[in-house]
Motif scaffolding. Structure first.
Motif, short mmCIF file in Angstrom:
data_model
loop_
_atom_site.label_atom_id
_atom_site.label_comp_id
_atom_site.label_asym_id
_atom_site.label_seq_id
_atom_site.Cartn_x
_atom_site.Cartn_y
_atom_site.Cartn_z
N VAL A 21 35.77 22.70 -10.20
CA VAL A 21 35.24 21.86 -9.11
C VAL A 21 35.92 20.50 -9.13
O VAL A 21 36.30 19.95 -8.08
N GLU A 22 36.09 19.95 -10.31
CA GLU A 22 36.76 18.65 -10.46
C GLU A 22 38.17 18.70 -9.88
O GLU A 22 38.59 17.80 -9.13
N GLN A 23 38.89 19.76 -10.21
CA GLN A 23 40.27 19.88 -9.74
C GLN A 23 40.33 20.06 -8.22
O GLN A 23 41.20 19.47 -7.55
N LEU A 24 39.42 20.85 -7.67
CA LEU A 24 39.40 21.07 -6.22
C LEU A 24 39.14 19.77 -5.47
O LEU A 24 39.84 19.44 -4.49
N PHE A 25 38.13 19.01 -5.89
CA PHE A 25 37.81 17.74 -5.23
C PHE A 25 38.92 16.72 -5.46
O PHE A 25 39.25 15.93 -4.57
N ARG A 26 39.50 16.76 -6.65
CA ARG A 26 40.60 15.83 -6.95
C ARG A 26 41.78 16.07 -6.02
O ARG A 26 42.33 15.13 -5.42
N VAL A 27 42.17 17.34 -5.89
CA VAL A 27 43.32 17.70 -5.07
C VAL A 27 43.06 17.39 -3.60
O VAL A 27 43.91 16.80 -2.90
N ALA A 28 41.88 17.76 -3.10
CA ALA A 28 41.55 17.52 -1.70
C ALA A 28 41.58 16.03 -1.38
O ALA A 28 42.15 15.59 -0.36
N ALA A 49 41.30 11.11 -8.75
CA ALA A 49 40.77 11.21 -10.11
C ALA A 49 39.28 10.90 -10.15
O ALA A 49 38.49 11.61 -10.79
N GLY A 50 38.87 9.84 -9.45
CA GLY A 50 37.47 9.47 -9.42
C GLY A 50 36.62 10.46 -8.65
O GLY A 50 35.51 10.82 -9.07
N ALA A 51 37.12 10.92 -7.51
CA ALA A 51 36.37 11.88 -6.69
C ALA A 51 36.17 13.19 -7.45
O ALA A 51 35.07 13.77 -7.44
N GLY A 52 37.21 13.66 -8.12
CA GLY A 52 37.10 14.88 -8.90
C GLY A 52 36.11 14.74 -10.04
O GLY A 52 35.30 15.64 -10.29
N ALA A 53 36.16 13.59 -10.73
CA ALA A 53 35.25 13.36 -11.85
C ALA A 53 33.80 13.31 -11.38
O ALA A 53 32.90 13.83 -12.04
N ALA A 54 33.56 12.68 -10.22
CA ALA A 54 32.20 12.61 -9.68
C ALA A 54 31.67 14.01 -9.35
O ALA A 54 30.51 14.33 -9.64
#
Length: 541
Positions: free
Chosen positions: A168-175, A200-205
């Motif tokens: 999930v982190e990677q998907l949000f990070r990439v998007a 990086a921040g969006a994926g971590a969240a």
């Protein structure tokens, strides 16, 4: 409640966790590779360069912020859970979370308000990387907090939350990277690089939200279980808990800092010694790129399984250690080393024999094949190092792998200096030095594993693995030449790798290197695989 019992018992829990983390790692790698291709087209070389200028500062701040504490949380939590001291496990997590929140917030603010200073003092050579630094700063806090939850849940030997959160982190990070890079590109390449850094921040969240959900589910079960158990464990004071966390975490933190330090030593030594061997500056840079940008990533990719195995092994060994079960420690260590041999020995052989085709397929750079073939042996050595590090950390000896890494780093520096300058070796000398670095660290670790557990490697099983890999290698040699006459280069490479895997497994089965019990341990597909292989007459009980 049942979830707690299932996760605490089950002799094969760490294998299940390993496979879950490996699958997640592969998915994350694939998503990341696709993202890098698209992002490179959006930002171009200049924009990627700005992003890459800010990212090492972020990684350094993140290493200092987490400081090895998640590993310490995993170890101590596993010990508490093994003793059914669930209140103690929660107290450990709560205190460590407070510490990590403070550290994460502090380093985030330091990076945000210090970004201009880094540019002014020319630590960042291009002032346009300023926005990327600002955009990355909140991620330090979020990733630090996220890592504390991962460490706690891993201490319960529950690896699914880590795996799901990584994806999930990677998907949000990439998007986020792609969307904001494209949206801000009209404002300038510096804004676009900053937009990409927001990922990086969006994926971590997003990853943190996933972990909070799993944490809530676990706490619900823990609360129900704790009410049924007598409160017979004395509450540790905060000072002693913090001292234990620091003692365990500090060596892990040092090791995470040592990796970029050794990489920087390579940067200073290898190109210079290549020039001493007679190469031009441009040639030295190109050869260095083959080693660090192509060969080393292939080795890291081939050891995804053992990296996941080491993560799962830490709480599994810590649990057995807390229970004083020496026999179980040896059993889990033996199982982990056996899995390491089964996976990494054939992987090393494939990478050695197909170095040039794989380099061509992955990088479109057949010239890298020579370096890749030398470094192939590192697949086994790195895998062994990762696994033995997991065992030692689970035993609470977190400082030993760090000392061993330091000794191996000295060996690497000396060999780099001597071998790379030899015209007959050149960049291959650096590859041999890297392999020696991993080998020294691995075998020093193996010695200390023997010293503290009494574990001895099963040489018969190792011999079967090597024999199966040798038969597989002969098959590769014959099949590749024949297939290359009727298939494209890419098709030949992929078909040969598939055939190699099949031959290796079949020979291993026929030699008794894999038993019915081994295959039954594989989650989801184990039982079906046993039925199929038994029907074919390939499986020995």
């Amino acid at each position: 409640m049942q979830q707690i019992q299932d996760n605490r018992h089950g002799a094969n829990q760490f294998l299940k966790g390993t496979l879950i983390l490996t699958a997640a790692g592969i998915i994350v790698k694939v998503i990341g590779s696709l993202n890098w291709i698209i992002l490179s087209r959006v930002l171009g070389g200049e924009g990627i360069g700005l992003y890459q200028m800010a990212f090492p500062i972020y990684l350094l701040a993140l290493s200092l912020s987490t400081a090895g504490i998640p590993t310490a949380i995993s170890i101590i939590t596993a010990e508490k859970v093994a003793l059914r001291d669930y209140r103690g496990a929660n107290r450990i997590f709560q205190l460590s979370l407070i510490l990590l929140v403070a550290m994460g917030l502090g380093f985030s603010m330091l990076m945000y308000f210090g970004a201009g200073w880094l540019v002014e003092l020319r630590f960042i050579r291009d002032a346009r990387a300023y926005y990327a630094l600002l955009a990355l700063s909140p991620a330090i806090f979020l990733v630090t907090v996220l890592s504390s939850f991962r460490g706690y849940l891993q201490g319960w030997q529950i690896m699914t939350p880590t795996a799901v959160s990584q994806i999930v982190e990677q998907l949000f990070r990439v998007a986020t990277m792609l969307i904001f890079a494209a949206l801000l590109l009209p404002k300038g390449i510096d804004y676009a690089a900053g937009g990409a850094s927001l990922g990086a921040g969006a994926g971590a969240a997003a990853g943190l939200a996933v972990l909070l959900y799993y944490y809530w589910r676990l706490q619900r079960d823990v609360a129900a279980q704790a009410r049924l158990l007598p409160s017979s464990f004395p509450q540790e004071n905060a000072k002693s808990i913090m001292r234990r966390i620091i003692v365990l975490a500090l060596p892990v933190s040092i090791s995470s800092i040592m990796l970029p330090l050794v990489a920087n030593l390579d940067l200073f030594i290898v190109p210079a010694r290549l020039e001493a061997a007679g190469y031009t500056v441009e040639q030295a840079t190109e050869l260095f790129g083959y080693l660090t940008g192509m060969a080393v990533p292939l080795v890291n990719l081939a050891t995804l399984f053992t990296a996941a195995l080491a993560t799962s092994l830490v709480p599994a060994v810590a649990e057995a250690c807390a229970l004083g079960n020496g026999e179980q420690i040896i059993q889990r260590t033996a199982a982990a080393i056996r899995l390491t041999n089964i996976v990494t020995i054939p992987a090393a052989a494939v990478l050695w024999l197909l170095a040039t085709p794989i380099s061509t397929f992955v990088y479109h750079a057949p010239q890298a094949g020579e370096v890749v073939s030398v470094l192939a042996v590192s697949v086994y050595l790195l895998g062994l190092h990762q696994t033995t590090t997991g065992v030692l950390q689970g035993l609470g000896h977190t400082a030993i792998p760090v000392v061993n890494m330091g000794i191996s780093a000295v060996v690497k520096v000396v060999l780099n200096w001597r071998l790379v300058a030899l015209p007959a070796l050149g960049i291959k000398g650096a590859a041999w030095a890297t392999a020696a670095d991993m080998g020294v660290a691995a075998f020093l670790n193996l010695y200390f594993v023997y010293r503290y557990t009494g574990f001895r490697m099963d040489l018969r099983a190792l011999g079967i693995n090597i024999f199966a890999a040798a038969v597989m290698s002969a098959g590769i040699y014959v099949f590749y030449d024949a297939a290359s006459k009727i298939l494209t280069e890419t098709q030949t490479t992929l078909a040969t790798m598939l055939l190699a895997a099949i031959v290796y497994v079949v020979v291993l089965l026929l030699m008794g290197g894999l038993s019915e019990r081994d295959i039954m341990q594989i989650p989801l597909v184990g039982a079906a695989a046993v039925r199929i292989l038994s029907g074919l007459g390939l499986l020995k009980p």
